[in-house]
Design an enzyme around this catalytic site. Structure first.
Site, PDB file in Angstrom:
ATOM      1  N   ARG A 199       9.709   1.881   8.777  1.00  0.00           N
ATOM      2  CA  ARG A 199      10.372   3.303   8.723  1.00  0.00           C
ATOM      3  C   ARG A 199       9.531   4.146   9.386  1.00  0.00           C
ATOM      4  O   ARG A 199       9.995   5.529   9.565  1.00  0.00           O
ATOM      5  CB  ARG A 199      10.863   3.532   7.399  1.00  0.00           C
ATOM      6  CG  ARG A 199      12.031   3.011   6.942  1.00  0.00           C
ATOM      7  CD  ARG A 199      12.660   3.609   5.841  1.00  0.00           C
ATOM      8  NE  ARG A 199      12.151   3.438   4.395  1.00  0.00           N
ATOM      9  CZ  ARG A 199      11.680   4.110   3.679  1.00  0.00           C
ATOM     10  NH1 ARG A 199      12.133   5.514   3.948  1.00  0.00           N
ATOM     11  NH2 ARG A 199      11.232   4.070   2.473  1.00  0.00           N
ATOM     12  N   ALA A 235      -2.430  -4.361   3.167  1.00  0.00           N
ATOM     13  CA  ALA A 235      -2.178  -3.704   4.377  1.00  0.00           C
ATOM     14  C   ALA A 235      -1.622  -4.560   5.315  1.00  0.00           C
ATOM     15  O   ALA A 235      -1.729  -4.326   6.465  1.00  0.00           O
ATOM     16  CB  ALA A 235      -3.592  -2.838   4.702  1.00  0.00           C
ATOM     17  N   GLN A 268      -2.702 -12.126   6.455  1.00  0.00           N
ATOM     18  CA  GLN A 268      -1.335 -12.648   6.060  1.00  0.00           C
ATOM     19  C   GLN A 268      -0.530 -12.793   7.289  1.00  0.00           C
ATOM     20  O   GLN A 268      -0.035 -11.645   7.573  1.00  0.00           O
ATOM     21  CB  GLN A 268      -0.908 -11.795   4.738  1.00  0.00           C
ATOM     22  CG  GLN A 268       0.335 -12.366   4.108  1.00  0.00           C
ATOM     23  CD  GLN A 268       0.884 -11.338   3.238  1.00  0.00           C
ATOM     24  OE1 GLN A 268       0.928 -10.180   3.592  1.00  0.00           O
ATOM     25  NE2 GLN A 268       1.662 -11.912   2.230  1.00  0.00           N
ATOM     26  N   GLY A 315       9.535  -0.920  -9.397  1.00  0.00           N
ATOM     27  CA  GLY A 315       9.555  -1.846 -10.531  1.00  0.00           C
ATOM     28  C   GLY A 315       9.427  -1.267 -11.796  1.00  0.00           C
ATOM     29  O   GLY A 315       8.990  -0.071 -11.967  1.00  0.00           O
TER      30      GLY A 315
HETATM   31  C1  UD1 Z   1       5.979  -2.709  -5.014  1.00  0.00           C
HETATM   32  C2  UD1 Z   1       6.102  -3.316  -6.340  1.00  0.00           C
HETATM   33  C3  UD1 Z   1       7.074  -2.458  -7.380  1.00  0.00           C
HETATM   34  C4  UD1 Z   1       6.422  -1.289  -7.269  1.00  0.00           C
HETATM   35  C5  UD1 Z   1       6.444  -0.611  -6.013  1.00  0.00           C
HETATM   36  C6  UD1 Z   1       5.509   0.828  -5.959  1.00  0.00           C
HETATM   37  C7  UD1 Z   1       6.127  -5.730  -6.107  1.00  0.00           C
HETATM   38  C8  UD1 Z   1       6.862  -6.998  -5.878  1.00  0.00           C
HETATM   39  N1  UD1 Z   1       6.822  -4.711  -6.243  1.00  0.00           N
HETATM   40  O1  UD1 Z   1       7.563  -2.786  -4.569  1.00  0.00           O
HETATM   41  O2  UD1 Z   1       6.986  -2.850  -8.552  1.00  0.00           O
HETATM   42  O3  UD1 Z   1       7.034  -0.297  -8.199  1.00  0.00           O
HETATM   43  O4  UD1 Z   1       5.548  -1.509  -4.922  1.00  0.00           O
HETATM   44  O5  UD1 Z   1       5.492   1.206  -4.617  1.00  0.00           O
HETATM   45  O6  UD1 Z   1       5.144  -5.956  -6.112  1.00  0.00           O
HETATM   46  N2  UD1 Z   1       2.809  -5.922   1.371  1.00  0.00           N
HETATM   47  C9  UD1 Z   1       1.617  -6.871   2.182  1.00  0.00           C
HETATM   48  N3  UD1 Z   1       2.315  -8.188   2.356  1.00  0.00           N
HETATM   49  C10 UD1 Z   1       3.558  -8.335   1.695  1.00  0.00           C
HETATM   50  C11 UD1 Z   1       4.142  -7.562   1.174  1.00  0.00           C
HETATM   51  C12 UD1 Z   1       3.793  -6.278   0.871  1.00  0.00           C
HETATM   52  O7  UD1 Z   1       0.628  -6.560   2.605  1.00  0.00           O
HETATM   53  O8  UD1 Z   1       3.949  -9.513   1.868  1.00  0.00           O
HETATM   54  C13 UD1 Z   1       2.001  -4.556   1.196  1.00  0.00           C
HETATM   55  C14 UD1 Z   1       2.852  -3.533   1.915  1.00  0.00           C
HETATM   56  O9  UD1 Z   1       2.152  -3.325   3.251  1.00  0.00           O
HETATM   57  C15 UD1 Z   1       2.714  -2.222   0.802  1.00  0.00           C
HETATM   58  C16 UD1 Z   1       2.623  -2.939  -0.440  1.00  0.00           C
HETATM   59  O10 UD1 Z   1       2.207  -4.174  -0.265  1.00  0.00           O
HETATM   60  O11 UD1 Z   1       1.533  -1.661   1.173  1.00  0.00           O
HETATM   61  C17 UD1 Z   1       3.657  -2.879  -1.237  1.00  0.00           C
HETATM   62  O12 UD1 Z   1       4.774  -3.711  -0.626  1.00  0.00           O
HETATM   63  P1  UD1 Z   1       6.178  -3.184  -0.628  1.00  0.00           P
HETATM   64  O13 UD1 Z   1       7.009  -4.016   0.254  1.00  0.00           O
HETATM   65  O14 UD1 Z   1       6.353  -1.607  -0.131  1.00  0.00           O
HETATM   66  O15 UD1 Z   1       6.646  -3.290  -2.165  1.00  0.00           O
HETATM   67  P2  UD1 Z   1       7.893  -2.343  -3.014  1.00  0.00           P
HETATM   68  O16 UD1 Z   1       9.146  -3.344  -2.701  1.00  0.00           O
HETATM   69  O17 UD1 Z   1       8.046  -0.921  -2.564  1.00  0.00           O
END
Ligand code: UD1
Ligand code: MG
Length: 444
Positions: A15, A9, A73, A138
Site C-alpha cells: 500500500r 522487516a 525471509q 488481533g
Molecule cells: C499483526 C498481528 C496482529 C496485530 C497486528 C498489529 C500476527 C499474526 N498478527 O497483524 O495480531 O494486531 O500485527 O499491527 O502477527 N512480516 C514479516 N514477514 C512475514 C509477515 C510479516 O516480516 O512473513 C512483518 C511485516 O513486514 C510487518 C509485521 O511483520 O512489519 C506485521 O505483519 P503484518 O502482515 O502487518 O501483520 P498484521 O496482519 O497487521
C-alpha cells in the site's frame, strides 16, 4: 541476562505504492527502521537481528552499526515464520528476546523496558493497547491478569471481535522458549500463515503464563500507506515541538518549525517561524535561528544569529556570536568567533577567521569542475563586496580585498588586494554618446 532484539522487516508494504522497501521510508529524516531500533534503546540489546525479505538488499545496505545482523525471509509466510528465520543467528543467545516491527516507529523505550520487567513473573509478555477502533487487529483474550491467547481478526468469533484490547505485535520471552514454542506453530488458520500470535496459547497449553503490558495506542501506530507516513510525521513533529518548548526553547509559531529525529537545541534558543532542521543539527544555548532558515549537519554556538533565509549545510560550524544573514549558504566551513557573513554569499570548503567581515555577494569558488578546494580567510580580514575567492586561496589576517575582486593568488597578512581593472573616466563621453543615440532614433 542480556537482551536480544528481532525486527520484522520483510513485508512488501504494497500500500506504500513504492519501489523502495517500506522500512526505508523516512520520518523526520530517519528511516522507519531506525526509529524502530530506537524504541529498544533501553534494552541495550546485545544481539540485533533484522529479518529482511522484500527489498532486502536495500535494507541491508543501511549502516546500522556493527552489532546489527540481517537474516533473510525469502517467502513471507507469516510473523511466526519471520521470527523463526532468526533462530540460527540467536542459537547461542541466553536471555530474553524481543520482537518488534520495523514499520512501527513510536514505541517508547520505557514501554519495552516495562516488558522486560514483566518477564520477571511471566514466560511471555505481549504489548497490548485499548483501541479506539479495534478494526482488524488481533484481540487479546485475557483471564484476569493472564493472557490466555491472541486471536487474529480473521479467525475471531463475534464475541472475540467485541474485545477492544488489541495486539500491538510486540512480544517478548526467553529466547530458547520462544523458538521452542514456534516449532509448534502451524499455518492451520484463515490466512494460511504461521502466526507469531499463536505463542501465548501454546505456552498456556504447557502451563506457562503470558502477561499483557499495556501502552498508549499512539505508540503502536504502524505505517502501511503514504497517508500513514504523513500522519506519523505529523505525530513526530507534534511531540518534537512540545519537547523543545518543554526544554526551554522559544518559538512563536511552533507549528511551522520542523525538527529532525536528532535535533538538539539548547535552553533559551529562539527559533522564529518556518525553520526546517534536517538531520544532525545542534544549536547551543541562546542562539537565534531566524525565520525561513534551513539547517542540516551543522553546529551553531552560543549567541550566534542565523538568518532570516539562511542555509547551513553539512559541516557548517559556527562559533560564538557569529552572524549569518539572509541568502547566505555555508557548507563544510568553520566560521570563527564573531565573524559576519551577512548578505548573499556562498562560503564552502572554507575557514573564516575570528572577527572577519565577509562582504555582500562574496563567493568561495570552491569547485573547478572536478575537485573541491579550500579557502582560508584570516582573523579580522575584510572581504569587499562581490569578491570571488578562487580556491585554493588564502587571505591573511587583517588583510582586505577590494570590492569586485577576483582573488586567484594568496593575500599576505595586512595587505589590500585589488584584482579588477582600474577605472578610467572619459571626459564628457556619456552626454555625447546619448545625444548621438537620440539623433539616430529620431532620423528613423
Ligand atoms: C499483526 C498481528 C496482529 C496485530 C497486528 C498489529 C500476527 C499474526 N498478527 O497483524 O495480531 O494486531 O500485527 O499491527 O502477527 N512480516 C514479516 N514477514 C512475514 C509477515 C510479516 O516480516 O512473513 C512483518 C511485516 O513486514 C510487518 C509485521 O511483520 O512489519 C506485521 O505483519 P503484518 O502482515 O502487518 O501483520 P498484521 O496482519 O497487521
Ligand atoms: Mg499490519
Amino acid at each position: 541476562m542480556p537482551n536480544a532484539l528481532i525486527v520484522l522487516a520483510a513485508g512488501r508494504g504494497t500500500r506504500m505504492q513504492s519501489d523502495m522497501p517500506k522500512v526505508l521510508h523516512e520520518v523526520a529524516g530517519a528511516p522507519l527502521l531506525v526509529h524502530a531500533l530506537g524504541s529498544a534503546s533501553e534494552l541495550e540489546a546485545e544481539r540485533v537481528v533484522i529479518v529482511t525479505g522484500h527489498g532486502a538488499e536495500a535494507v541491508e545496505a543501511l549502516d546500522l552499526g556493527e552489532h546489527v545482523e540481517f537474516v533473510r525471509q525469502d517467502e513471507q509466510l507469516g510473523t511466526g515464520h519471520a521470527v523463526q528465520q532468526a533462530k540460527a543467528a540467536l542459537e547461542a543467545h541466553e536471555g530474553p528476546v524481543f520482537v518488534v516491527y520495523g514499520d512501527t516507529p513510536f514505541i517508547e523505550p520505557a514501554t519495552l523496558a516495562d516488558m522486560a520487567k514483566a518477564l520477571d513473573n511471566a514466560s511471555l509478555a505481549v504489548l497490548g493497547f485499548e483501541a479506539a477502533d479495534p478494526g482488524r487487529y488481533g484481540r487479546l483474550v485475557t483471564d484476569g491478569e493472564k493472557l490466555e491467547k491472541i486471536v487474529e481478526w480473521k479467525d475471531a468469533s463475534d464475541e472475540e471481535r467485541a474485545i477492544t484490547l488489541c495486539n500491538s505485535g510486540v512480544l517478548a520471552g526467553e529466547s530458547g522458549l520462544v523458538f521452542d514454542l514456534l516449532d509448534e506453530v502451524t499455518n492451520d488458520n484463515a490466512a494460511g500463515e504461521y502466526y507469531l500470535t499463536d505463542l501465548p496459547a501454546i505456552a498456556a497449553s504447557r502451563g506457562l503464563v503470558s502477561r499483557v503490558v499495556r501502552c498508549d495506542e499512539a505508540e503502536t501506530m504502524g505505517v502501511n500507506s503514504r497517508s500513514d507516513l504523513a500522519a506519523a510525521s505529523a505525530a513526530f513533529q507534534t511531540r518534537a515541538r512540545a519537547a523543545a518548548l518543554e526544554a526551554g526553547v522559544t518559538m512563536d509559531a511552533p507549528e511551522t518549525v520542523y525538527f529532525a529525529y536528532d535535533t538538539l537545541l539548547g535552553r533559551d534558543c529562539l527559533v522564529e517561524p518556518n525553520v526546517v532542521f534536517g538531520p544532525d543539527v545542534t544549536v547551543e544555548t541562546g542562539a537565534r535561528i531566524r525565520a525561513f532558515s534551513h539547517l542540516e549537519g551543522c553546529h551553531v554556538s552560543r549567541g550566534a544569529i542565523v538568518g532570516p533565509y539562511a542555509r547551513l549545510r553539512p559541516g557548517a560550524e559556527l562559533a560564538e556570536d557569529v552572524r549569518v544573514g539572509n541568502f547566505v549558504e555555508i557548507k563544510n566551513a568553520e566560521v570563527a568567533e564573531g565573524a559576519k557573513v551577512n548578505h548573499l554569499s556562498y562560503i564552502g570548503d572554507a575557514a573564516v577567521g575570528a572577527g572577519a567581515n565577509i562582504g555582500a555577494g562574496t563567493i568561495t569558488c570552491n569547485y573547478d569542475g572536478v575537485m573541491k578546494h579550500r579557502t582560508e580567510i584570516g582573523k579580522g580580514a575584510f572581504i569587499g563586496s562581490n569578491t570571488m575567492l578562487v580556491a585554493p586561496v588564502s587571505v591573511g589576517d587583517e588583510a582586505m580585498t577590494a570590492s569586485g575582486s577576483v582573488i586567484t593568488s594568496n593575500v599576505p597578512d595586512g595587505d589590500l588586494a585589488v584584482a579588477r581593472t582600474r577605472q578610467e573616466n572619459k571626459s564628457g563621453l556619456a552626454r555625447r554618446l546619448m545625444a548621438r543615440l537620440r539623433e539616430i532614433k529620431r532620423s528613423r
